[in-house]
Scaffold this motif. Structure first.
Motif, PDB file in Angstrom:
ATOM      1  N   TYR A   1      65.504   8.402  13.622  1.00 22.94           N
ATOM      2  CA  TYR A   1      65.388   8.383  15.080  1.00 22.94           C
ATOM      3  C   TYR A   1      64.257   7.439  15.451  1.00 22.94           C
ATOM      4  O   TYR A   1      63.130   7.599  15.002  1.00 22.94           O
ATOM      5  N   LYS A  19      62.095   6.502  18.371  1.00 23.80           N
ATOM      6  CA  LYS A  19      61.692   6.986  19.687  1.00 23.80           C
ATOM      7  C   LYS A  19      61.468   5.844  20.670  1.00 23.80           C
ATOM      8  O   LYS A  19      61.699   6.006  21.866  1.00 23.80           O
ATOM      9  N   ASN A  47      63.104   2.853  20.833  1.00 28.40           N
ATOM     10  CA  ASN A  47      64.385   2.312  21.289  1.00 28.40           C
ATOM     11  C   ASN A  47      65.394   3.396  21.662  1.00 28.40           C
ATOM     12  O   ASN A  47      66.518   3.090  22.054  1.00 28.40           O
ATOM     13  N   LYS A  48      64.996   4.665  21.477  1.00 24.69           N
ATOM     14  CA  LYS A  48      65.860   5.809  21.798  1.00 24.69           C
ATOM     15  C   LYS A  48      67.210   5.735  21.095  1.00 24.69           C
ATOM     16  O   LYS A  48      68.262   5.924  21.689  1.00 24.69           O
ATOM     17  N   THR A  49      67.178   5.429  19.806  1.00 28.34           N
ATOM     18  CA  THR A  49      68.412   5.339  19.028  1.00 28.34           C
ATOM     19  C   THR A  49      68.329   6.240  17.803  1.00 28.34           C
ATOM     20  O   THR A  49      67.288   6.363  17.170  1.00 28.34           O
TER      21      THR A  49
END
Length: 171
Positions: free
Chosen positions: A96, A98, A100-102
């Motif tokens: 995860y 954080k 790039n929120k991917t």
């Protein structure tokens, strides 16, 4: 008392540890904490040669691993504080990011997901073949319905005013 050691034997939720600072003392079985152990269960066995921090009795008769440690040989896969990840030795990883929120899941082979229903909301891109053992349906029709319509249709007034025959190759 806090000591550091190296795993010499491992089984689910327990390890034996060699403690170099105590003349290479080899312990009896020490507990390895798990995330869940009552209604929900988790399992995380430690590999041989993992460096660990252990909380033990003064006589070393009983202890519990409180964490695994990186060293100069076994280094983390990433050094970015905003990336949380689990890497496996075959190249598979779950990560995860954080920043790039991917969420990334990479498998060296197959990923199996079994559920009554799987809902995906958002744009979906597939880079590879799509195979289904059941019906494929969109908001208008199904693949079976499309095939049935195509395979049985005729054109009016196409053959001296008569309907044409059905297509000579099926969809």
């Amino acid at each position: 008392m806090l000591v550091f050691g190296i795993v010499t034997a491992s089984k689910p939720h327990m390890v034996k540890v060699r403690i170099p600072e105590m003349d290479d003392f080899e312990s009896d079985w020490y507990f390895v904490p798990q995330m869940m152990t009552v209604k929900d269960k988790s399992s995380n066995s430690l590999a041989i040669n993992t460096e660990v921090a252990i909380c033990v009795k003064e006589d070393l008769s009983d202890g519990c691993v409180i964490g695994c440690l990186y060293n100069s040989v076994d280094l983390p896969q990433n050094n970015k504080e905003y990336i949380k990840s689990i890497y496996f030795e075959d190249g598979t990883f779950v990560q995860y990011d954080k920043q790039n929120k991917t969420i990334s899941i990479n498998s060296s082979d197959v990923i199996n997901i079994n559920a009554k229903t799987i809902n995906i909301k958002g744009e979906t891109n597939i880079d590879g073949n799509l195979t289904s053992t059941k019906e494929i349906t969109d908001k208008t029709s199904s693949m079976t319905s499309i095939r049935n319509t195509f395979n049985s249709h005729t054109h009016g007034n196409g053959n001296n005013g008569n309907d044409t025959t059905t297509p000579n190759s099926s969809m």
